[in-house]
Design a protein around this motif. Structure first.
Motif, mmCIF file in Angstrom:
data_model
loop_
_atom_site.group_PDB
_atom_site.id
_atom_site.type_symbol
_atom_site.label_atom_id
_atom_site.label_comp_id
_atom_site.label_asym_id
_atom_site.label_seq_id
_atom_site.Cartn_x
_atom_site.Cartn_y
_atom_site.Cartn_z
ATOM 1 N N ARG A 256 -25.944 -88.885 74.958
ATOM 2 C CA ARG A 256 -26.605 -88.200 73.852
ATOM 3 C C ARG A 256 -25.552 -87.652 72.896
ATOM 4 O O ARG A 256 -24.595 -87.008 73.328
ATOM 5 C CB ARG A 256 -27.497 -87.074 74.366
ATOM 6 N N ILE B 126 -29.953 -90.637 71.305
ATOM 7 C CA ILE B 126 -29.660 -91.343 72.553
ATOM 8 C C ILE B 126 -28.906 -92.632 72.239
ATOM 9 O O ILE B 126 -29.275 -93.375 71.318
ATOM 10 C CB ILE B 126 -30.959 -91.648 73.314
ATOM 11 N N ASP C 213 -37.849 -87.735 75.495
ATOM 12 C CA ASP C 213 -36.495 -88.225 75.765
ATOM 13 C C ASP C 213 -36.539 -89.467 76.649
ATOM 14 O O ASP C 213 -35.838 -90.449 76.390
ATOM 15 C CB ASP C 213 -35.656 -87.139 76.450
ATOM 16 N N GLU D 229 -35.363 -93.281 75.735
ATOM 17 C CA GLU D 229 -34.397 -94.002 76.565
ATOM 18 C C GLU D 229 -34.918 -95.399 76.902
ATOM 19 O O GLU D 229 -34.189 -96.397 76.808
ATOM 20 C CB GLU D 229 -34.118 -93.245 77.870
#
Length: 338
Positions: free
Chosen positions: A43, A49, A74, A78
């Motif tokens: 990050r 990311i 998050d 990802e």
């Protein structure tokens, strides 16, 4: 016809222990060492990311293992970015293995001017290059129709049935399966059929989200060992209240079998102090230390089932065969022995 490529696993940060367990199980099933593809997920200072894959994946059959659990946004990003990285690296096929599918509770418009976020997430996954999804106990079965790609939805009920037969041996005639609401009757009935137990329902009425005005038990639970079955336990308010109502209506014991232990906020404290003898969850969401330390919470593994499902997808064989207890029994041999 079996593929000539090897199945390759890559994992995000959502549930690394489960990803490693799946890799170990695949190694056992195949007799060939299977590990996670070497990659880094970082990050930037502003929270962006970044993903870098260190191994060649050109022409490979890739499986991304990533639950979209807390922090849901998050973990979802990802997953999307890993898929994009693999697609741009010329992977032959990308399958998203999503043990817990976040946003599944937003599967329809309940009021005017509200989103159907589950459909939005489905669109994002497809646009990112994912060609197949493997998940566990979707909150609503119709979410499979939100995708224009194959979706394999596994069920926890065969695993729960094996656990129940091990832990309630000699007491099977005393068991009664409970659906905590009318909407979950089909899920509860499925488990009840597997263990040959009767079914009852706890009917709840809400004044507003998060608050329960009234609960009524439909069915006679007197003297029964009640097993509440549901797909998600979030703050555990409804679950603990249902357990209290069942005891008040004459149940001798209450246990719960929940697929996805979200267990946010005061959930663990509520469960620890509740009248429930035990709460059984799967490892679809990585359990924090508080959950692992709770005396009346047990975790059953899903890695054997996911490993076999991945191998079946790779081989082009049936995934639905894993819905049967007879198929899962040898895969889980020795797991539920007391």
């Amino acid at each position: 016809m079996p593929s000539i490529t090897e199945p390759k696993l890559i994992s995000g940060n959502a549930n690394l222990p489960l990803a490693k367990a799946i890799a170990r199980r695949m190694s056992i099933h195949r007799g060939v060492s299977t590990g996670l593809v070497d990659a880094r997920i970082e990050r930037f200072n502003d929270g962006e990311i970044f993903v870098e894959v260190f191994e060649n994946v050109r022409g490979e059959d890739m499986f991304i293992i990533q639950s979209t659990s807390n922090p849901a946004n998050d973990n979802l990003m990802e997953l999307l970015i890993m898929s994009d990285a693999l697609r741009r690296s010329s992977a032959a096929r990308i399958t998203a293995v999503i043990p817990y599918f976040g946003y599944a509770r937003q599967d329809r418009r309940t009021k005017a001017r509200t989103p159907i976020s589950a459909k939005l997430v489905a669109n994002m996954l497809v646009e990112a290059g994912i060609e197949r999804v493997l998940t566990l106990d979707l909150h609503a079965a119709q979410i499979q129709g939100f995708f224009d790609i194959p979706v394999d939805n596994l069920y926890a009920s065969p695993i729960f049935a094996l656990d129940i037969k091990a832990h309630f041996a000699g007491r099977m005639n005393d068991l009664m399966v409970i659906s905590p609401d009318v909407g979950g009757v089909a899920r509860a009935r499925e488990l009840a059929k597997r263990i040959n137990a009767p079914l009852a329902i706890v009917d709840k009425r809400r004044e507003k989200p998060g608050e329960i005005a009234e609960m009524t038990v439909i069915g006679d639970v007197t003297g029964k060992t009640c097993l509440i079955v549901d797909d998600i336990c979030d703050t555990a308010g409804t679950l603990c209240k249902a357990a209290e109502v069942l005891i008040e209506n004459g149940a001798s014991e209450v246990h719960s079998y929940i697929t996805h232990g979200v267990l946010s906020g005061p959930a663990v404290e509520r469960i620890t102090k509740s009248v429930m003898k035990s709460l059984v969850i799967t490892d679809s969401i990585e359990a924090p230390d508080a959950v692992k330390a709770a005396p009346n919470i047990r975790i059953v593994p899903t890695a054997p089932m996911f490993a076999q499902a991945i191998l079946n997808i790779w081989n082009g064989t049936s995934v639905s065969s894993l819905f049967e207890t007879e198929t899962l029994d040898p895969i889980y041999e020795g797991t539920f022995k007391l």
